[in-house]
Design a protein around this motif. Structure first.
Motif, short mmCIF file in Angstrom:
data_model
loop_
_atom_site.label_atom_id
_atom_site.label_comp_id
_atom_site.label_asym_id
_atom_site.label_seq_id
_atom_site.Cartn_x
_atom_site.Cartn_y
_atom_site.Cartn_z
N LYS A 121 41.55 22.73 40.59
CA LYS A 121 41.97 23.56 39.47
C LYS A 121 41.89 22.73 38.18
N GLN A 147 39.63 26.80 42.71
CA GLN A 147 40.94 27.45 42.59
C GLN A 147 41.02 28.32 41.32
N GLU A 148 39.95 29.07 41.09
CA GLU A 148 39.86 30.04 39.98
C GLU A 148 39.77 29.38 38.60
N THR A 149 39.25 28.19 38.53
CA THR A 149 38.94 27.58 37.24
C THR A 149 37.94 28.46 36.49
N PRO A 150 38.19 28.76 35.21
CA PRO A 150 37.20 29.52 34.44
C PRO A 150 36.05 28.61 33.99
N LYS A 175 30.63 30.39 41.92
CA LYS A 175 31.40 31.56 42.38
C LYS A 175 31.83 31.37 43.84
N ASN A 178 34.88 29.46 44.36
CA ASN A 178 36.10 30.08 43.85
C ASN A 178 36.35 29.80 42.37
N ARG A 180 35.92 31.25 38.43
CA ARG A 180 35.73 32.48 37.65
C ARG A 180 34.64 32.20 36.63
#
Length: 215
Positions: A121, A147-150, A175, A178, A180
């Motif tokens: 993250k 962990q959904e890091t943009p 993607k 995981n 974004r």
């Protein structure tokens, strides 16, 4: 280590900052120049800015799509430099979730390769005209997830150095790890950073936390 720990700083001092933006210049570039782009980013007083300077102004000698061994030992040295920088920031009280990366061209390739090999993250990543490194992408190097890091990816179609297909492959891998991903393709834009895409990246990564210093 070929690339020495030669860092330029701007913004709030690391000692007082809550977040850090690591800005990575492209081939032939200078740390001072990439730091200047921070004036166009919507970052606030919580941020320290750190820009490493590559040995001889280049992170590795050949194309990012050359066989890995042809870019060694420079590539491994550059990745090690970023790893040491992240650990040092962690020791100074900046968790990785508050570390952001900005890279252009060769700097974007390096930022993406480092972050994906060490996926966790992060605060966010802006990679303008770049992709994962190697003649063929070695997904075995990427064993953790974001962990959904943009992550913002922007590129020109066509681009003289970075094929669109490689950026598309990179977006899919991110993607799958995981992240974004906000992926924008600009037709015939050239090998440049567009003011409009900085606006998109600002909104996606920083969410406009503060007022830009310059329009």
């Amino acid at each position: 280590m070929l690339h020495e720990k030669n860092f330029k700083y701007a913004g709030t001092s690391v000692e007082k900052a809550k977040k850090v933006l690591v800005m990575i210049h492209g081939r032939g570039g200078f740390a001072e120049d990439i730091l200047g782009l921070a004036d166009h980013l919507k970052i606030d007083e919580e941020f320290a800015l750190v820009a490493p300077q590559a040995y001889n102004n280049s992170w590795y000698p050949l194309s990012f799509m050359a066989p890995d061994e042809q870019n060694q030992p420079w590539l491994d040295s550059a990745l090690e430099l970023l790893h040491d920088l992240e650990l040092d920031l962690n020791k100074q009280g900046i968790p990785s979730e508050n570390i952001y990366f900005f890279g252009f061209s060769q700097g974007a390739c390096l930022a993406l390769e480092y972050a994906t090999r060490n996926a966790k993250k992060y605060g966010g990543i802006i990679a303008i005209i770049g992709g994962l490194i190697g003649k063929n992408i070695n997904t075995g190097n990427y064993i953790t997830d974001f962990q959904e890091t943009p992550i913002y990816l922007g590129t020109s179609d066509p681009d003289s150095h970075v094929p669109l297909e490689r950026v598309e492959q990179t977006a899919e891998i991110l993607k799958n790890k995981n992240a974004r991903v906000e992926f924008r393709i600009y037709k015939d834009a050239g090998h440049v950073i567009l003011p409009g895409e900085l606006g998109v990246a600002n909104n996606f990564i920083f969410g406009y936390p503060g007022k830009a210093k310059k329009a």
